[in-house]
Every structure is written in structure tokens, then in C-alpha cells.
Scaffold this active site. Structure first.
Site, short mmCIF file in Angstrom:
data_model
loop_
_atom_site.label_atom_id
_atom_site.label_comp_id
_atom_site.label_asym_id
_atom_site.label_seq_id
_atom_site.Cartn_x
_atom_site.Cartn_y
_atom_site.Cartn_z
N ARG A 1 0.81 -1.22 -0.19
CA ARG A 1 0.11 0.05 0.04
C ARG A 1 1.04 1.13 0.12
O ARG A 1 1.98 1.15 0.69
CB ARG A 1 -0.91 0.03 1.24
CG ARG A 1 -1.98 -0.90 1.04
CD ARG A 1 -2.88 -0.38 0.19
NE ARG A 1 -4.37 -1.19 -0.01
CZ ARG A 1 -4.58 -2.07 -1.07
NH1 ARG A 1 -3.61 -2.35 -1.88
NH2 ARG A 1 -5.73 -2.53 -1.10
N GLU B 1 -3.49 7.73 -4.30
CA GLU B 1 -3.89 7.24 -5.74
C GLU B 1 -5.05 8.30 -6.05
O GLU B 1 -5.98 8.30 -5.45
CB GLU B 1 -3.96 6.05 -5.60
CG GLU B 1 -2.91 5.12 -5.60
CD GLU B 1 -2.76 3.58 -5.34
OE1 GLU B 1 -3.88 2.98 -6.18
OE2 GLU B 1 -1.79 2.88 -4.85
N HIS C 1 -0.96 0.83 -10.11
CA HIS C 1 -1.70 -0.24 -9.16
C HIS C 1 -2.20 -1.54 -9.94
O HIS C 1 -3.22 -1.65 -10.17
CB HIS C 1 -2.61 0.59 -8.61
CG HIS C 1 -3.20 -0.29 -7.16
ND1 HIS C 1 -3.76 0.33 -6.23
CD2 HIS C 1 -3.34 -1.60 -6.91
CE1 HIS C 1 -3.90 -0.50 -5.12
NE2 HIS C 1 -3.54 -1.73 -5.71
C1 DGY Z 1 -5.88 -5.47 -3.31
O1 DGY Z 1 -6.60 -6.67 -3.72
O2 DGY Z 1 -5.70 -5.27 -2.12
C2 DGY Z 1 -5.60 -4.67 -4.37
O3 DGY Z 1 -4.60 -3.86 -4.13
C3 DGY Z 1 -6.53 -4.06 -5.11
O4 DGY Z 1 -7.34 -3.41 -3.96
#
Ligand code: DGY
Length: 322
Positions: free
Chosen positions: A239, A268, A286
């Protein structure tokens, strides 16, 4: 019998949207426009279940409006965008989609590692800009990957899958930090070290695989970047908030570390402006779980959790506030 009312906040692959429509009264998001706070509140007042995802900031004030909804079925494994305590207080069961995106996410971490080490982004930009004058013995020299040491922060499913790729595919040694002891990582010779700093100091590549939010916010800060080898690379598919982006941009600019590969960002879709101009940063939008197969599997897992919930059972992937 009336079908349960379901609101899906984003566009899903057609196959799973159709499956959902077959047993629910589903409101789909045809335009794929991100819901704002008011639309999220309205959804929680109208639907029996809201199927949300990482782009929906489910804060306490929004969750407090859940007068009708009883389930938040998250499309994704990470749930740091959901205030779990507030969801619990609002009587919402929260589910997520672990397991099905492990390989896809580890593949993107591997992609970033290789791209950063071998300067693939820079090379691609050079070719597209018609700035490549031909092969040269000292042109765009990168860093060898094979046989180096990979440090993993967070040895869960995705951390292990990344370690597996790096060890068996590239002969890398693995060290890792994990909050709780890991008795068998499945990687020959992998060593669990006592602190994050121990891993940072020992590694040529550091790959982040811990959850975001809470105590992990800015886990990688200016001091910890300083603890890395000046030649080392930081890879983040976890993250964005795990890394202090401003501190990272400064470290990259100053050459305090070798480079970075990022698939996730603090705000983001905004990216820290200083990162955008840095050649030693590889930046992806992402993409961790973005394969057709994985996104269908994620949708199917949301549906499995939803069906269990509607049948009065405990959903297989219930997430509880700690
Ligand atoms: C997750 O599954 O956490 C991906 O980053 C998309 O949210």
C-alpha cells in the site's frame, strides 16, 4: 421471493457481473465512475450489501449511514480503506478476497524489481523518444539480480510468493521481517531477522508485502531509507502509505538508494510530483491484481462470501477489526 438488493461500486468483469445478476437485484456501475462520499452513504442506506473496493474510502462517517446494508464485500485483499471498527459498530460484516491475487501481485513485484534493476523504464522511454543512438558497451548499465539478497517485509502469502520467485528463479538469498514468528517459510535458507532495520541493512532489494494503514503508515521513512544500502532498490506492491513518498523522492534524488519500483501510492491516483521526474523510479498504476483471470477470481470470491452471508453462514473470508 424478493432478491437481495446489491450495489457494486465499480465495473467488474462481465462474467462475474452476470453471475451476480442471476441471483440478486444488482445495481451495477456501468460508467465505472468512482462513488463520492454521498453516493457511498446512499448505497449503504439502500442496499442489503455494498460490494466496494480500494477506491472507496469507507470512513466512520460514511459507515455510520448503514441503515440497510449488512455486508461490505470488498473486491480486493487490502482493507485499509475501510474503518473496520466503525463497520463493526454499524453492524456490517466485512469480507475480502485473499489468495486469488497472490501470484498476480508477486508477478508485478518481480516485474518492478527487474525493471528497476535493469533500467527498463528508462530504456523504453529512450527508444520511444527516438533518443537511442544504438548499442554501447557502457550504455544504461543496470544492476545484476541473480545471486543477490532480497529482503521481504511481511512474509504472508504474497511475500512468500515473491521470495519463491526470487529464490528459485534468480538464486537470491532471502531475509525477511514479519511481526509474528514464521516457522517454515518454504524457502531454503530464508532467515527471519529481528527488526525491519536488520532486513534493510542486509538487502540488495527490499520488497514490501505488509498491510497498509495503522502502525504500518510510513513504516519506510527517511531514517529507514538511510539504513538501506546506497545501491539497494525498494519495491512496493503493498500500500502506498507504507512508504513516506516525499522521503523516498528525496532519497532517490540524492542517490541515497539505487532506485525504486512502485505500484501503489499514498494518494492514488496522485503521485508525488518529485517521483514523476526521477529516472531511477519505476511507476506503475496499481496493476498488482490486474489480470483478467485474477479479476474474475476476485469477483467469484466476493460472490462466494455474499452467498454464504445471505445463507446465514459465516463468510469464508470475513475480516474482523483487531
Ligand atoms: C488488493 O487486492 O488489495 C489490491 O491492491 C486491489 O485493492
Amino acid at each position: 421471493m424478493t432478491k437481495p438488493r446489491i450495489i457494486v461500486t465499480r465495473r467488474w468483469p462481465e462474467k462475474v457481473e452476470n453471475e451476480l445478476k442471476s441471483f440478486t437485484d444488482a445495481a451495477l456501475n456501468e460508467t465505472d465512475e468512482v462513488f463520492g462520499p454521498e453516493r457511498l452513504k446512499a448505497a449503504l442506506k439502500e442496499a442489503d450489501a455494498v460490494l466496494c473496493t480500494v477506491t472507496d474510502a469507507m470512513t466512520a462517517d460514511i459507515l455510520a449511514e448503514a441503515t440497510q446494508a449488512k455486508l461490505l464485500g470488498n473486491f480486493g485483499v487490502g482493507v485499509n480503506h475501510i474503518d473496520l471498527k466503525a463497520a463493526d459498530e454499524a453492524g456490517l460484516t466485512v469480507t475480502n478476497t485473499p489468495g486469488v491475487l497472490t501470484d498476480a501481485t508477486a508477478d508485478i513485484a518481480m516485474t518492478l524489481l527487474l525493471m528497476a534493476a535493469r533500467r527498463a523504464g528508462e530504456g523504453e522511454r529512450m527508444v520511444r523518444a527516438h533518443a537511442w543512438s544504438g548499442w554501447g558497451p557502457t550504455q544504461l548499465l543496470g544492476t545484476a539480480v541473480s545471486g543477490k539478497t532480497l529482503g521481504i517485509i511481511g512474509m504472508g502469502r504474497i511475500g512468500r510468493a515473491m521470495a519463491h520467485r526470487c529464490h528459485f528463479g534468480f538464486g537470491m538469498d532471502i531475509v525477511f521481517y514479519n511481526r509474528s514468528p514464521v516457522s517454515n517459510s518454504g524457502i531454503p535458507g530464508a532467515r527471519q531477522l529481528a527488526t525491519v532495520e536488520d532486513v534493510l541493512q542486509a538487502s540488495d532489494f527490499v520488497s514490501l508485502h505488509c498491510p497498509g494503514g495503522g502502525a504500518n503508515r510510513h513504516l519506510i521513512n527517511a531514517d529507514r531509507l538511510q539504513a538501506m544500502k546506497p545501491t539497494a532498490f525498494l519495491i512496493n506492491t503493498a500500500r502506498g502509505d507504507v512508504v513516506d513518498e516525499a522521503a523516498l523522492a528525496s532519497a532517490l534524488k540524492a542517490g541515497a538508494i539505487g532506485g525504486a519500483g512502485l505500484d501503489v501510492f499514498e494518494q492514488e491516483p496522485a503521485v508525488h510530483p518529485d517521483l514523476l521526474g526521477l529516472e531511477n523510479a519505476v511507476l506503475l498504476p496499481h496493476l498488482g491484481s490486474a489480470t483478467r483471470e485474477t479479476r474474475v477470481a476476485m469477483g467469484e470470491l466476493v460472490i462466494k462470501n455474499l452467498k454464504a452471508f445471505l445463507n446465514g453462514e459465516t463468510p469464508p473470508n470475513q475480516v474482523r477489526a483487531s
